[in-house]
Enzyme design. Structure first.
Site, mmCIF file in Angstrom:
data_model
loop_
_atom_site.group_PDB
_atom_site.id
_atom_site.type_symbol
_atom_site.label_atom_id
_atom_site.label_comp_id
_atom_site.label_asym_id
_atom_site.label_seq_id
_atom_site.Cartn_x
_atom_site.Cartn_y
_atom_site.Cartn_z
ATOM 1 N N GLY A 102 0.988 -5.665 4.310
ATOM 2 C CA GLY A 102 0.775 -7.105 3.707
ATOM 3 C C GLY A 102 1.621 -6.942 2.081
ATOM 4 N N LYS A 122 2.740 0.042 -3.297
ATOM 5 C CA LYS A 122 1.808 -0.764 -2.855
ATOM 6 C C LYS A 122 1.613 -1.801 -4.211
ATOM 7 C CE LYS A 122 -3.126 -1.120 -1.793
ATOM 8 N NZ LYS A 122 -4.329 -0.349 -1.628
ATOM 9 N N ASP A 134 0.094 -12.844 -1.285
ATOM 10 C CA ASP A 134 1.266 -12.943 -2.102
ATOM 11 C C ASP A 134 1.798 -11.519 -2.082
ATOM 12 O OD1 ASP A 134 -0.322 -11.256 -3.589
ATOM 13 O OD2 ASP A 134 -0.585 -12.617 -5.253
ATOM 14 N N ASP A 269 -7.886 -0.500 10.290
ATOM 15 C CA ASP A 269 -6.550 -0.585 9.661
ATOM 16 C C ASP A 269 -6.475 0.390 8.384
ATOM 17 O OD1 ASP A 269 -8.304 -2.936 9.192
ATOM 18 O OD2 ASP A 269 -7.088 -3.204 7.607
ATOM 19 N N ASP A 279 -6.187 3.750 1.215
ATOM 20 C CA ASP A 279 -6.587 2.149 0.725
ATOM 21 C C ASP A 279 -7.760 2.307 0.040
ATOM 22 O OD1 ASP A 279 -4.404 1.437 1.842
ATOM 23 O OD2 ASP A 279 -5.080 0.135 3.383
HETATM 24 P P1 AMP Z 1 -7.376 -4.372 2.959
HETATM 25 O O1 AMP Z 1 -8.699 -5.060 3.364
HETATM 26 O O2 AMP Z 1 -7.205 -4.226 1.604
HETATM 27 O O3 AMP Z 1 -7.019 -3.183 3.743
HETATM 28 O O4 AMP Z 1 -6.233 -5.504 3.748
HETATM 29 C C1 AMP Z 1 -6.305 -5.915 4.828
HETATM 30 C C2 AMP Z 1 -4.795 -6.399 5.302
HETATM 31 O O5 AMP Z 1 -4.544 -7.383 4.105
HETATM 32 C C3 AMP Z 1 -3.759 -5.394 5.119
HETATM 33 O O6 AMP Z 1 -2.781 -5.712 6.150
HETATM 34 C C4 AMP Z 1 -2.941 -5.768 3.743
HETATM 35 O O7 AMP Z 1 -1.822 -5.206 3.787
HETATM 36 C C5 AMP Z 1 -3.331 -7.144 3.561
HETATM 37 N N1 AMP Z 1 -3.349 -7.677 1.965
HETATM 38 C C6 AMP Z 1 -4.205 -7.283 1.159
HETATM 39 N N2 AMP Z 1 -3.802 -7.792 -0.037
HETATM 40 C C7 AMP Z 1 -2.792 -8.363 0.014
HETATM 41 C C8 AMP Z 1 -1.902 -9.307 -0.611
HETATM 42 N N3 AMP Z 1 -2.190 -9.489 -1.856
HETATM 43 N N4 AMP Z 1 -0.673 -9.612 -0.236
HETATM 44 C C9 AMP Z 1 -0.587 -9.222 1.182
HETATM 45 N N5 AMP Z 1 -1.308 -8.657 1.854
HETATM 46 C C10 AMP Z 1 -2.411 -8.210 1.474
HETATM 47 MG MG MG Z 2 -5.799 -1.668 4.078
#
Ligand code: AMP
Ligand code: MG
Length: 518
Positions: A102, A122, A134, A269, A279
């Protein structure tokens, strides 16, 4: 800056046919082409010289405008096609559907010294997988990821790496504790490096969509490039692939338990197919030894990803991966056997790891009991894990007693006589057990110090670096970066970082409370 590039990923795997950067479900593709967002005032604030060197980038080149522009997404390196990956995932126990990169954008692949590295930004802007967010990252979470990945590498824990940390010059709106108080923060971009950024979720998404054709293409690619020794894909090789992923995942988690690292969000994920720590979000380091601890406030209720539950969660995640790979293997019992092996291997490896922390190098059937007794004793009153194990190597016989580990207690003056008695009785057992060891005290101490780090990125230390960086001072980032390159060495000039968390940090946001907001 002349990089030696290759493109196995984009040339061998199916791309999303739609080129528009709109948020949507992406089918029949492993990735979507998307360019990073241009930033208003990019500024590199740190680079990992070690990592740059491994990529064939010189120190001088890391200081160039070209480096800055490429690794903040402001310039596309000639003849490359950046992309974001499609993956799904189980989040906190539930299937969450399509997630994907994302806010991560893959730039290119570098071949250097017979190694293949994927380069990813990132926080580089929106992708088709940004869902409601965003695509950006803030400085605080970027400092945490940047420093911790390199620290883990030097601790000997399998991990993705960091190359550079930059400010974007843009402001990013975040509600840190998700309690209706959004504020603008400085935007940042980390360039991170790994042989692969594939996650369990990349495989799960195809299985969930019954897309066995692409599941097979992706698995064949992964075996060819990352598990080549397994041979040409067949049902048996797919099973062996799963076995290897299971082994590498377990190995990583045993290292986490050894150094007291709590990942915080072990969703599928966030599980690397290569068993690398990936991550770095609301992770944390144990201060007081506590199986029940998690730094992640988003997980405060169930504590699913607490320290003591990480090995179980690794297994749970592997179960999901087994389900995803099942269409390629079509037999349940051998997959179940792998999962059963994980459990017995965990028992064995966990015991071996704990024995090494205690300096036991001979066989003794009582060791498991001694270790369990220790783990109970460690949780009686708040006892700093890092200081305890490091100082334990100074223990030679019972005469050295409680004094040796006194510094590990958060409130030594107020420890009850009963607790002291329990500690003394454990130390007595320990002293007796050590008598069976053949190594001299000095030799044992050296071996113990090689697995019990002296310096880790304590939660409050990262926060100190963040607070200073927010005011434009990046000295602490560099200080910690250098300190954590030698985590097992005595560094007398840095003794102040071998200390318990100060009281002010006990309940401070960022030090003991972290959310997924980043
Ligand atoms: P995470 O829990 O941080 O591993 O994120 C879970 C999902 O949310 C992943 O697919 C990330 O790419 C997406 N994600 C987290 N933060 C953002 C952000 N600010 N903008 C877009 N996607 C995000
Ligand atoms: Mg992640």
């Amino acid at each position: 800056m002349q990089l030696h590039l290759t493109n196995t990923f984009t040339s061998e795997l199916p791309a999303d046919k739609i080129l528009e950067n709109s948020r949507r479900q992406v089918h029949n593709a492993v990735f979507s082409y998307v360019n990073p967002k241009k930033t208003s005032a990019p500024k590199v604030i740190h680079t990992s010289k070690e990592m740059a060197n491994q990529l064939g980038i010189s120190l001088k080149e890391t200081k160039s405008d070209f480096f800055k522009n490429v690794f903040t997404g402001n310039k596309i390196y000639p003849n490359t096609t950046p992309f974001a990956m499609c993956y799904g995932g189980h989040q906190f126990g539930n299937w969450a559907g399509q997630l994907g990169d994302g806010r991560a954008i893959n730039l290119f692949e570098i071949e250097h010294q017979n190694k293949n590295w994927k380069v990813q930004l990132k926080g580089a802007g929106e992708t088709p997988y940004s869902r409601t967010a965003d695509g950006l990252a803030v400085l605080r979470s970027s400092i945490r990821e940047y420093l911790c990945a390199e620290a883990m590498y030097h601790l000997g824990v399998p991990t993705t790496r960091s190359l550079s940390l930059s400010l974007s010059g843009d402001n990013v709106l975040r509600d840190i504790l998700y309690n209706g108080n959004p504020e603008y923060e400085k935007g940042a971009i980390v360039s991170r490096i790994s042989p692969s950024f594939l996650r369990f979720g990349n495989f799960e998404i195809f299985a969930a969509r019954n897309d066995v054709k692409n599941l097979k293409i992706l698995t064949d690619y992964t075996i060819k490039h990352h598990f080549a020794h397994l041979g040409k894909p067949s049902k048996e090789v797919y099973l062996n692939f799963f076995k290897e992923v299971s082994k590498q995942t377990l190995e990583m988690i045993i290292h986490w338990q050894r150094v007291g690292f709590v990942h915080g969000v072990m969703n599928t994920d966030n599980m690397s197919i290569l068993g690398l720590t990936i991550d770095y979000g609301p992770y944390g380091w144990l201060e007081g030894f506590d199986f029940g601890w998690t730094p992640n406030t988003t997980d405060r209720q169930n504590k699913r990803y607490r320290y003591g539950n990480q090995p179980n969660m690794g297994l749970w995640n592997l179960f999901q991966l087994a389900n995803a790979l099942y269409p390629l293997i079509e037999e349940i019992p051998p997959l179940e056997n792998v999962l059963a092996d994980y459990k017995t291997d965990f028992e064995k490896q966990s015991l071996a790891m704990m024995k090494s922390k205690l300096g036991f190098f001979t066989e003794n059937k009582n060791d498991l009991g001694i270790i369990q007794n220790l783990e109970d004793t460690l949780q009686l009153v708040e006892t700093d894990m890092t200081i305890f194990f490091r100082n334990l190597s100074n223990f030679s016989d019972q005469n050295t007693g409680l004094k040796v580990i006194e510094d590990a207690f958060y409130n030594f003056e107020n420890i009850s006589d009963e607790v002291k008695k329990l500690w003394n009785s454990w130390l007595k057992i320990y002293a007796k057990r050590l008598q069976e060891e053949k190594l001299s005290h000095q030799q044992r101490k050296e071996k113990m110090n090689a697995v019990n780090p002296k310096y880790v990125l304590r939660n409050y230390m990262a926060q100190l670096a963040i607070d200073a960086a927010d005011k434009g001072n990046y000295d602490l980032i560099d200080e910690f970066y250098i300190l954590l390159k030698k985590p097992y060495e005595e560094q007398p000039e840095n003794e102040k970082w071998f200390a318990k968390r100060p009281e002010w940090a006990r309940h401070k946001v960022g030090c003991s409370m972290l959310s997924c907001s980043s």
